[in-house]
Write a protein that holds these residues in place. Structure first.
Motif, mmCIF file in Angstrom:
data_model
loop_
_atom_site.group_PDB
_atom_site.id
_atom_site.type_symbol
_atom_site.label_atom_id
_atom_site.label_comp_id
_atom_site.label_asym_id
_atom_site.label_seq_id
_atom_site.Cartn_x
_atom_site.Cartn_y
_atom_site.Cartn_z
ATOM 1 N N LYS A 126 0.834 -1.206 0.000
ATOM 2 C CA LYS A 126 0.000 0.000 0.000
ATOM 3 C C LYS A 126 0.871 1.259 0.000
ATOM 4 O O LYS A 126 0.614 2.194 -0.763
ATOM 5 C CB LYS A 126 -0.919 -0.009 1.223
ATOM 6 N N TRP A 127 1.898 1.281 0.860
ATOM 7 C CA TRP A 127 2.784 2.446 0.926
ATOM 8 C C TRP A 127 3.392 2.741 -0.442
ATOM 9 O O TRP A 127 3.375 3.870 -0.904
ATOM 10 C CB TRP A 127 3.929 2.209 1.903
ATOM 11 N N GLN A 128 3.923 1.694 -1.080
ATOM 12 C CA GLN A 128 4.582 1.893 -2.371
ATOM 13 C C GLN A 128 3.584 2.303 -3.444
ATOM 14 O O GLN A 128 3.879 3.162 -4.272
ATOM 15 C CB GLN A 128 5.351 0.630 -2.784
ATOM 16 N N ARG A 129 2.390 1.720 -3.415
ATOM 17 C CA ARG A 129 1.359 2.078 -4.392
ATOM 18 C C ARG A 129 0.998 3.553 -4.257
ATOM 19 O O ARG A 129 0.955 4.293 -5.239
ATOM 20 C CB ARG A 129 0.133 1.175 -4.194
ATOM 21 N N LEU A 130 0.753 4.011 -3.032
ATOM 22 C CA LEU A 130 0.397 5.416 -2.807
ATOM 23 C C LEU A 130 1.543 6.352 -3.184
ATOM 24 O O LEU A 130 1.334 7.340 -3.898
ATOM 25 C CB LEU A 130 0.001 5.639 -1.342
ATOM 26 N N LYS A 131 2.747 6.035 -2.725
ATOM 27 C CA LYS A 131 3.905 6.889 -3.025
ATOM 28 C C LYS A 131 4.155 6.967 -4.524
ATOM 29 O O LYS A 131 4.475 8.032 -5.045
ATOM 30 C CB LYS A 131 5.156 6.387 -2.303
ATOM 31 N N SER A 132 4.018 5.850 -5.219
ATOM 32 C CA SER A 132 4.290 5.831 -6.663
ATOM 33 C C SER A 132 3.254 6.653 -7.433
ATOM 34 O O SER A 132 3.507 7.087 -8.544
ATOM 35 C CB SER A 132 4.344 4.396 -7.196
ATOM 36 N N GLN A 133 2.089 6.867 -6.809
ATOM 37 C CA GLN A 133 1.045 7.706 -7.416
ATOM 38 C C GLN A 133 1.137 9.151 -6.935
ATOM 39 O O GLN A 133 0.278 9.970 -7.253
ATOM 40 C CB GLN A 133 -0.348 7.148 -7.078
ATOM 41 N N GLY A 134 2.178 9.434 -6.127
ATOM 42 C CA GLY A 134 2.356 10.788 -5.610
ATOM 43 C C GLY A 134 1.365 11.153 -4.517
ATOM 44 O O GLY A 134 1.162 12.340 -4.234
ATOM 45 N N LEU A 135 0.764 10.158 -3.906
ATOM 46 C CA LEU A 135 -0.228 10.396 -2.862
ATOM 47 C C LEU A 135 0.412 10.309 -1.475
ATOM 48 O O LEU A 135 1.412 9.617 -1.298
ATOM 49 C CB LEU A 135 -1.362 9.363 -2.973
#
Length: 169
Positions: free
Chosen positions: A66-75
């Protein structure tokens, strides 16, 4: 090799070796005792079940993804998880136990295998620079954050699960 992975290859090796051994230990636990309390918990003086340890590892693995998914989307990311602070990890562990309390042991093990495979796929998709050569969260690299929440707790839990299984034989 350092006990703490310093590269992509070392991280993949640490996860694969530890996870393979842990799954052998989990598969040796009879389903009939998988929900019995007797494993040392994350909160001092508590006892949890083998199923709770699996839920804990699933929970942290899913958080890493989840962390990586959000960070990779700039969230923005609420570390460690929305509603929890770093000094509330015992409560977060209990949240994971509750989230998976109705799951069958085999289903938990399958979910853990799937989660770890997703984490391995994530690591494999990144290069060493992305994993270990730049800060990702405060001073920590992404590789270190993955290790903190996968291979390290797997190793710790494996010791506790083996102790529990030995006591039950």
């Amino acid at each position: 090799m350092s006990p703490i992975p310093q590269s992509k290859d070392e991280l993949l090796f640490a996860i694969n070796v530890t996870f393979t051994k842990l799954m052998q230990d989990y598969r040796a636990i009879p389903t009939s005792i998988a929900r019995e309390r007797g494993v040392e918990g994350n909160i001092k003086g508590t006892q949890i079940s083998v199923c709770d340890t699996v839920a804990y590892l699933i929970g942290w693995g899913q958080l890493v993804l989840k962390w990586q998914r959000l960070k990779s989307q700039g969230l923005p990311v609420d570390f460690p998880e929305t509603g929890y602070k770093w000094n509330q990890l015992g409560l977060l562990a209990e949240h994971f136990h509750q989230e998976y309390r109705d799951w069958q042991y085999d289903d938990l093990l399958n979910q853990l295998e799937s989660t770890v495979a997703d984490v391995v796929d994530l690591i494999s998709s990144l290069n060493n620079t992305e994993l270990y050569e730049k800060p990702w969260y405060n001073q920590w690299t992404l590789g270190r954050m993955i290790q903190f929440n996968t291979s390290s707790p797997m190793k710790n839990i494996r010791t506790k699960v083996r102790r529990f299984n030995k006591a039950k034989q």
